[in-house]
Design a protein around this motif. Structure first.
Motif, mmCIF file in Angstrom:
data_model
loop_
_atom_site.group_PDB
_atom_site.id
_atom_site.type_symbol
_atom_site.label_atom_id
_atom_site.label_comp_id
_atom_site.label_asym_id
_atom_site.label_seq_id
_atom_site.Cartn_x
_atom_site.Cartn_y
_atom_site.Cartn_z
ATOM 1 N N ALA A 1 0.815 -1.215 0.000
ATOM 2 C CA ALA A 1 0.000 0.000 0.000
ATOM 3 C C ALA A 1 0.846 1.261 0.000
ATOM 4 C CB ALA A 1 -0.940 -0.003 1.199
ATOM 5 N N THR A 2 2.016 1.212 0.623
ATOM 6 C CA THR A 2 2.864 2.403 0.692
ATOM 7 C C THR A 2 3.807 2.538 -0.497
ATOM 8 O OG1 THR A 2 4.491 1.207 2.010
ATOM 9 C CG2 THR A 2 2.806 2.463 3.197
ATOM 10 N N SER A 3 3.797 1.587 -1.411
ATOM 11 C CA SER A 3 4.682 1.688 -2.573
ATOM 12 C C SER A 3 4.099 2.670 -3.585
ATOM 13 C CB SER A 3 4.880 0.314 -3.204
ATOM 14 O OG SER A 3 3.660 -0.154 -3.689
ATOM 15 N N PRO A 4 4.969 3.299 -4.380
ATOM 16 C CA PRO A 4 4.478 4.308 -5.320
ATOM 17 C C PRO A 4 3.650 3.760 -6.479
ATOM 18 C CG PRO A 4 6.874 4.106 -5.454
ATOM 19 C CD PRO A 4 6.425 3.225 -4.350
ATOM 20 N N SER A 5 3.881 2.509 -6.879
ATOM 21 C CA SER A 5 3.114 1.939 -7.986
ATOM 22 C C SER A 5 2.889 0.450 -7.728
ATOM 23 C CB SER A 5 3.856 2.130 -9.314
ATOM 24 O OG SER A 5 5.034 1.357 -9.329
ATOM 25 N N THR A 6 2.037 -0.133 -8.545
ATOM 26 C CA THR A 6 1.746 -1.554 -8.414
ATOM 27 C C THR A 6 2.978 -2.396 -8.729
ATOM 28 O OG1 THR A 6 -0.523 -1.100 -9.087
ATOM 29 C CG2 THR A 6 0.198 -3.381 -9.165
ATOM 30 N N ALA A 7 3.724 -2.002 -9.744
ATOM 31 C CA ALA A 7 4.924 -2.758 -10.111
ATOM 32 C C ALA A 7 5.968 -2.707 -9.000
ATOM 33 C CB ALA A 7 5.499 -2.210 -11.405
ATOM 34 N N LYS A 8 6.116 -1.559 -8.377
ATOM 35 C CA LYS A 8 7.063 -1.445 -7.254
ATOM 36 C C LYS A 8 6.597 -2.284 -6.064
ATOM 37 C CE LYS A 8 9.893 1.685 -8.945
ATOM 38 N NZ LYS A 8 11.310 1.538 -9.123
ATOM 39 N N ALA A 9 5.291 -2.390 -5.874
ATOM 40 C CA ALA A 9 4.766 -3.227 -4.795
ATOM 41 C C ALA A 9 5.131 -4.685 -5.039
ATOM 42 C CB ALA A 9 3.255 -3.068 -4.688
ATOM 43 N N TRP A 10 4.923 -5.155 -6.275
ATOM 44 C CA TRP A 10 5.294 -6.526 -6.599
ATOM 45 C C TRP A 10 6.789 -6.729 -6.452
ATOM 46 C CZ3 TRP A 10 2.553 -10.612 -6.493
ATOM 47 C CH2 TRP A 10 1.202 -10.578 -6.803
ATOM 48 N N ARG A 11 7.565 -5.750 -6.863
ATOM 49 C CA ARG A 11 9.025 -5.865 -6.755
ATOM 50 C C ARG A 11 9.449 -6.034 -5.309
ATOM 51 N NH1 ARG A 11 13.259 -2.878 -10.175
ATOM 52 N NH2 ARG A 11 15.165 -3.386 -9.070
ATOM 53 N N ARG A 12 8.920 -5.205 -4.430
ATOM 54 C CA ARG A 12 9.290 -5.274 -3.016
ATOM 55 C C ARG A 12 8.861 -6.592 -2.394
ATOM 56 N NH1 ARG A 12 7.612 0.877 -1.250
ATOM 57 N NH2 ARG A 12 9.240 1.905 -2.471
ATOM 58 N N LEU A 13 7.661 -7.039 -2.695
ATOM 59 C CA LEU A 13 7.165 -8.283 -2.113
ATOM 60 C C LEU A 13 7.937 -9.500 -2.626
ATOM 61 C CD1 LEU A 13 3.351 -7.536 -2.166
ATOM 62 C CD2 LEU A 13 4.816 -7.691 -0.159
ATOM 63 N N LEU A 14 8.264 -9.519 -3.907
ATOM 64 C CA LEU A 14 8.999 -10.655 -4.458
ATOM 65 C C LEU A 14 10.437 -10.700 -3.960
ATOM 66 C CD1 LEU A 14 7.608 -10.719 -8.095
ATOM 67 C CD2 LEU A 14 7.226 -12.400 -6.297
ATOM 68 N N ILE A 15 11.054 -9.561 -3.753
ATOM 69 C CA ILE A 15 12.407 -9.548 -3.200
ATOM 70 C C ILE A 15 12.385 -10.021 -1.746
ATOM 71 C CG2 ILE A 15 14.319 -8.029 -2.533
ATOM 72 C CD1 ILE A 15 13.862 -6.548 -5.180
ATOM 73 N N CYS A 16 11.364 -9.650 -1.004
ATOM 74 C CA CYS A 16 11.224 -10.166 0.371
ATOM 75 C C CYS A 16 11.007 -11.676 0.367
ATOM 76 C CB CYS A 16 10.073 -9.466 1.082
ATOM 77 S SG CYS A 16 10.409 -7.760 1.490
ATOM 78 N N CYS A 17 10.253 -12.192 -0.597
ATOM 79 C CA CYS A 17 10.066 -13.637 -0.707
ATOM 80 C C CYS A 17 11.382 -14.333 -1.045
ATOM 81 C CB CYS A 17 9.035 -13.962 -1.787
ATOM 82 S SG CYS A 17 7.342 -13.652 -1.288
ATOM 83 N N ALA A 18 12.211 -13.703 -1.876
ATOM 84 C CA ALA A 18 13.517 -14.280 -2.206
ATOM 85 C C ALA A 18 14.411 -14.343 -0.968
ATOM 86 C CB ALA A 18 14.187 -13.461 -3.308
ATOM 87 N N ILE A 19 14.363 -13.326 -0.138
ATOM 88 C CA ILE A 19 15.145 -13.339 1.098
ATOM 89 C C ILE A 19 14.683 -14.471 2.005
ATOM 90 C CG2 ILE A 19 15.627 -12.026 3.206
ATOM 91 C CD1 ILE A 19 15.552 -9.498 1.415
ATOM 92 N N LEU A 20 13.384 -14.654 2.120
ATOM 93 C CA LEU A 20 12.860 -15.749 2.942
ATOM 94 C C LEU A 20 13.222 -17.113 2.358
ATOM 95 C CD1 LEU A 20 9.369 -14.395 3.985
ATOM 96 C CD2 LEU A 20 11.329 -14.820 5.457
ATOM 97 N N ALA A 21 13.278 -17.221 1.038
ATOM 98 C CA ALA A 21 13.673 -18.488 0.422
ATOM 99 C C ALA A 21 15.133 -18.804 0.722
ATOM 100 C CB ALA A 21 13.441 -18.441 -1.086
ATOM 101 N N LEU A 22 15.968 -17.783 0.821
ATOM 102 C CA LEU A 22 17.365 -18.013 1.160
ATOM 103 C C LEU A 22 17.558 -18.316 2.640
ATOM 104 C CD1 LEU A 22 19.104 -15.298 -1.034
ATOM 105 C CD2 LEU A 22 19.134 -17.775 -1.349
ATOM 106 N N ILE A 23 16.624 -17.903 3.479
ATOM 107 C CA ILE A 23 16.703 -18.185 4.910
ATOM 108 C C ILE A 23 16.198 -19.598 5.223
ATOM 109 C CG2 ILE A 23 15.724 -17.489 7.149
ATOM 110 C CD1 ILE A 23 15.820 -14.646 6.200
ATOM 111 N N MET A 24 15.457 -20.195 4.308
ATOM 112 C CA MET A 24 14.853 -21.497 4.552
ATOM 113 C C MET A 24 15.854 -22.579 4.991
ATOM 114 S SD MET A 24 12.016 -23.518 2.222
ATOM 115 C CE MET A 24 12.497 -22.623 0.817
ATOM 116 N N PRO A 25 17.033 -22.734 4.365
ATOM 117 C CA PRO A 25 17.958 -23.769 4.846
ATOM 118 C C PRO A 25 18.499 -23.473 6.245
ATOM 119 C CG PRO A 25 18.756 -22.808 2.799
ATOM 120 C CD PRO A 25 17.482 -22.138 3.129
ATOM 121 N N LEU A 26 18.639 -22.211 6.582
ATOM 122 C CA LEU A 26 19.102 -21.877 7.932
ATOM 123 C C LEU A 26 18.079 -22.282 8.978
ATOM 124 C CD1 LEU A 26 20.662 -18.360 7.287
ATOM 125 C CD2 LEU A 26 21.838 -20.526 7.597
ATOM 126 N N SER A 27 16.818 -22.104 8.671
ATOM 127 C CA SER A 27 15.791 -22.492 9.635
ATOM 128 C C SER A 27 15.728 -24.011 9.797
ATOM 129 C CB SER A 27 14.436 -21.939 9.221
ATOM 130 O OG SER A 27 14.001 -22.536 8.026
#
Length: 136
Positions: free
Chosen positions: A51-77
């Motif tokens: 909701a706070t992102s300037p555009s819809t594409a930027k919102a998807w970008r931020r959310l997908l990059i956060c998902c990538a970070i969580l995917a990289l944390i998965m083996p550590l967990s």
């Protein structure tokens, strides 16, 4: 019409982010109640990020990059989960401890493999979605 697409990105992208966070937390051995609470908190946080992102594409970008970070944390967990199981089996036989260590290593390797490719997919899509155009 832009509000509709941004809210759709918030709902769907937030759910994707929350489910990734729930998987990471469940691999680390967190209780089901705590994982469910974390799911809703992360979903709400994903909606706020979108909701706070300037555009819809930027919102998807931020959310997908956060998902990538969580995917990289998965083996550590999964390593945390294996380590906690190994410390609990310390009072049992040495064979039990060795089996727990081998099984934990196999789980960590599997989640590392899966997490690497998930992160590659999320980063590729996330970094290409809202690319800023070069100024001429």
């Amino acid at each position: 019409m832009g509000v509709f697409w941004k809210s759709l990105a918030a709902i769907v992208g937030g759910a994707l982010l929350a489910s990734m966070a729930s998987v990471v937390l469940s691999f680390s051995g967190v209780s089901a109640d705590s994982s469910a609470v974390a799911f809703w908190v992360v979903w709400l946080a994903g909606c706020v990020v979108a909701a706070t992102s300037p555009s819809t594409a930027k919102a998807w970008r931020r959310l997908l990059i956060c998902c990538a970070i969580l995917a990289l944390i998965m083996p550590l967990s999964s390593l945390i989960f294996a380590g906690s199981n190994l410390s609990e089996s310390g009072s049992q036989s040495a064979g039990s401890a060795i089996g727990t260590a081998i099984g934990g290593g196999m789980i960590a390797a599997t989640t590392g493999f899966i997490g690497f490719f998930l992160a590659a997919i999320f980063l590729t899509i996330g970094l290409l979605v809202a690319k800023d155009k070069p100024k001429a």
